[in-house]
Design a protein around this motif. Structure first.
Motif, PDB file in Angstrom:
ATOM      1  N   THR A  50     -14.391  71.507-118.724  1.00  0.00           N
ATOM      2  CA  THR A  50     -13.751  72.315-119.762  1.00  0.00           C
ATOM      3  C   THR A  50     -13.148  71.436-120.853  1.00  0.00           C
ATOM      4  OG1 THR A  50     -13.306  74.079-118.193  1.00  0.00           O
ATOM      5  CG2 THR A  50     -11.988  74.076-120.206  1.00  0.00           C
ATOM      6  N   SER A  51     -12.446  70.385-120.459  1.00  0.00           N
ATOM      7  CA  SER A  51     -11.823  69.518-121.468  1.00  0.00           C
ATOM      8  C   SER A  51     -12.879  68.748-122.259  1.00  0.00           C
ATOM      9  CB  SER A  51     -10.823  68.562-120.825  1.00  0.00           C
ATOM     10  OG  SER A  51     -11.457  67.692-119.930  1.00  0.00           O
ATOM     11  N   ILE A  52     -13.956  68.332-121.605  1.00  0.00           N
ATOM     12  CA  ILE A  52     -15.035  67.637-122.305  1.00  0.00           C
ATOM     13  C   ILE A  52     -15.669  68.571-123.330  1.00  0.00           C
ATOM     14  CG2 ILE A  52     -17.295  66.522-122.058  1.00  0.00           C
ATOM     15  CD1 ILE A  52     -14.953  64.878-120.906  1.00  0.00           C
ATOM     16  N   ALA A  53     -15.923  69.805-122.934  1.00  0.00           N
ATOM     17  CA  ALA A  53     -16.524  70.787-123.843  1.00  0.00           C
ATOM     18  C   ALA A  53     -15.609  71.040-125.042  1.00  0.00           C
ATOM     19  CB  ALA A  53     -16.800  72.091-123.104  1.00  0.00           C
ATOM     20  N   ASP A  70     -33.048  70.980-114.561  1.00  0.00           N
ATOM     21  CA  ASP A  70     -34.475  71.249-114.731  1.00  0.00           C
ATOM     22  C   ASP A  70     -34.937  71.441-116.169  1.00  0.00           C
ATOM     23  OD1 ASP A  70     -33.105  73.584-115.049  1.00  0.00           O
ATOM     24  OD2 ASP A  70     -34.421  74.794-113.801  1.00  0.00           O
ATOM     25  N   THR A  71     -34.155  71.007-117.142  1.00  0.00           N
ATOM     26  CA  THR A  71     -34.573  71.156-118.529  1.00  0.00           C
ATOM     27  C   THR A  71     -34.519  69.813-119.238  1.00  0.00           C
ATOM     28  OG1 THR A  71     -32.333  71.620-119.290  1.00  0.00           O
ATOM     29  CG2 THR A  71     -33.684  73.511-118.680  1.00  0.00           C
ATOM     30  N   GLU A  72     -35.320  69.689-120.285  1.00  0.00           N
ATOM     31  CA  GLU A  72     -35.257  68.497-121.117  1.00  0.00           C
ATOM     32  C   GLU A  72     -33.973  68.584-121.940  1.00  0.00           C
ATOM     33  OE1 GLU A  72     -37.093  65.624-121.656  1.00  0.00           O
ATOM     34  OE2 GLU A  72     -38.110  66.198-119.816  1.00  0.00           O
ATOM     35  N   PRO A  73     -33.106  67.603-121.825  1.00  0.00           N
ATOM     36  CA  PRO A  73     -31.819  67.670-122.512  1.00  0.00           C
ATOM     37  C   PRO A  73     -31.929  67.353-124.000  1.00  0.00           C
ATOM     38  CG  PRO A  73     -32.020  65.619-121.338  1.00  0.00           C
ATOM     39  CD  PRO A  73     -33.244  66.415-120.998  1.00  0.00           C
ATOM     40  N   ASP A  74     -30.967  67.827-124.744  1.00  0.00           N
ATOM     41  CA  ASP A  74     -30.837  67.525-126.159  1.00  0.00           C
ATOM     42  C   ASP A  74     -30.119  66.176-126.271  1.00  0.00           C
ATOM     43  OD1 ASP A  74     -30.690  68.044-129.044  1.00  0.00           O
ATOM     44  OD2 ASP A  74     -28.547  68.307-128.649  1.00  0.00           O
ATOM     45  N   VAL A  75     -30.789  65.188-126.843  1.00  0.00           N
ATOM     46  CA  VAL A  75     -30.247  63.836-126.901  1.00  0.00           C
ATOM     47  C   VAL A  75     -28.922  63.797-127.661  1.00  0.00           C
ATOM     48  CG1 VAL A  75     -30.660  61.494-127.747  1.00  0.00           C
ATOM     49  CG2 VAL A  75     -32.509  62.769-126.671  1.00  0.00           C
ATOM     50  N   LEU A  79     -25.491  62.262-126.086  1.00  0.00           N
ATOM     51  CA  LEU A  79     -24.751  61.166-126.703  1.00  0.00           C
ATOM     52  C   LEU A  79     -23.330  61.581-127.055  1.00  0.00           C
ATOM     53  CD1 LEU A  79     -27.535  59.619-128.973  1.00  0.00           C
ATOM     54  CD2 LEU A  79     -26.647  58.731-126.811  1.00  0.00           C
ATOM     55  N   ASP A  80     -23.160  62.820-127.504  1.00  0.00           N
ATOM     56  CA  ASP A  80     -21.828  63.318-127.824  1.00  0.00           C
ATOM     57  C   ASP A  80     -20.965  63.401-126.566  1.00  0.00           C
ATOM     58  OD1 ASP A  80     -19.865  64.193-129.657  1.00  0.00           O
ATOM     59  OD2 ASP A  80     -20.255  66.278-129.087  1.00  0.00           O
ATOM     60  N   VAL A  81     -21.538  63.862-125.476  1.00  0.00           N
ATOM     61  CA  VAL A  81     -20.779  63.948-124.221  1.00  0.00           C
ATOM     62  C   VAL A  81     -20.396  62.545-123.748  1.00  0.00           C
ATOM     63  CG1 VAL A  81     -20.855  64.621-121.792  1.00  0.00           C
ATOM     64  CG2 VAL A  81     -21.765  66.160-123.532  1.00  0.00           C
ATOM     65  N   LEU A  82     -21.327  61.606-123.819  1.00  0.00           N
ATOM     66  CA  LEU A  82     -20.990  60.231-123.437  1.00  0.00           C
ATOM     67  C   LEU A  82     -19.833  59.704-124.283  1.00  0.00           C
ATOM     68  CD1 LEU A  82     -24.445  58.508-122.826  1.00  0.00           C
ATOM     69  CD2 LEU A  82     -22.662  58.973-121.138  1.00  0.00           C
ATOM     70  N   LYS A  83     -19.876  59.989-125.577  1.00  0.00           N
ATOM     71  CA  LYS A  83     -18.798  59.561-126.477  1.00  0.00           C
ATOM     72  C   LYS A  83     -17.471  60.164-126.030  1.00  0.00           C
ATOM     73  CE  LYS A  83     -17.347  60.029-131.279  1.00  0.00           C
ATOM     74  NZ  LYS A  83     -17.697  60.629-132.569  1.00  0.00           N
ATOM     75  N   ARG A  84     -17.480  61.457-125.683  1.00  0.00           N
ATOM     76  CA  ARG A  84     -16.260  62.134-125.243  1.00  0.00           C
ATOM     77  C   ARG A  84     -15.769  61.583-123.910  1.00  0.00           C
ATOM     78  NH1 ARG A  84     -14.896  64.162-130.055  1.00  0.00           N
ATOM     79  NH2 ARG A  84     -16.718  65.144-130.921  1.00  0.00           N
TER      80      ARG A  84
END
Length: 95
Positions: A50-53, A70-75, A79-84
């Motif tokens: 929740t806090s990451i989102a 099971d899905t191809e992720p949006d790069v 990258l934004d999540v890694l940054k967060r």
């Protein structure tokens, strides 16, 4: 009598930064986008989805969708999540 089972959530076992980085580094080494998304999702759950989102400005549900197995992720989202999470992808590849 049927055997009672419970869902396994690996994020409960990744409490340290070191264990989280190890998982992410392993995923990055494979180059498998689905595994990388899964690993980022596990770490995000370990730190609080929740806090990451909220920090990423993404609805929590959309973040879960972006990180399902099971899905191809949006790069861009990954990258934004890694940054967060405070993680630079380049540091994972060097480990």
């Amino acid at each position: 009598m049927p055997l009672k089972t419970y869902p396994f959530d690996s994020s409960k076992y990744l409490g340290s930064d070191e264990s989280q980085r190890e998982l992410l580094a392993d995923a990055m080494e494979t180059g498998n986008a689905v595994y990388i998304a899964h690993a980022i999702g596990v770490v995000a759950r370990a730190r609080g989805m929740t806090s990451i989102a909220q920090e990423a400005g993404i609805p929590r549900e959309k973040l879960y969708e972006a990180l399902v197995d099971d899905t191809e992720p949006d790069v861009e989202t990954l990258l934004d999540v890694l940054k967060r999470l405070g993680i630079e992808p380049s540091t994972l590849a060097a480990e």
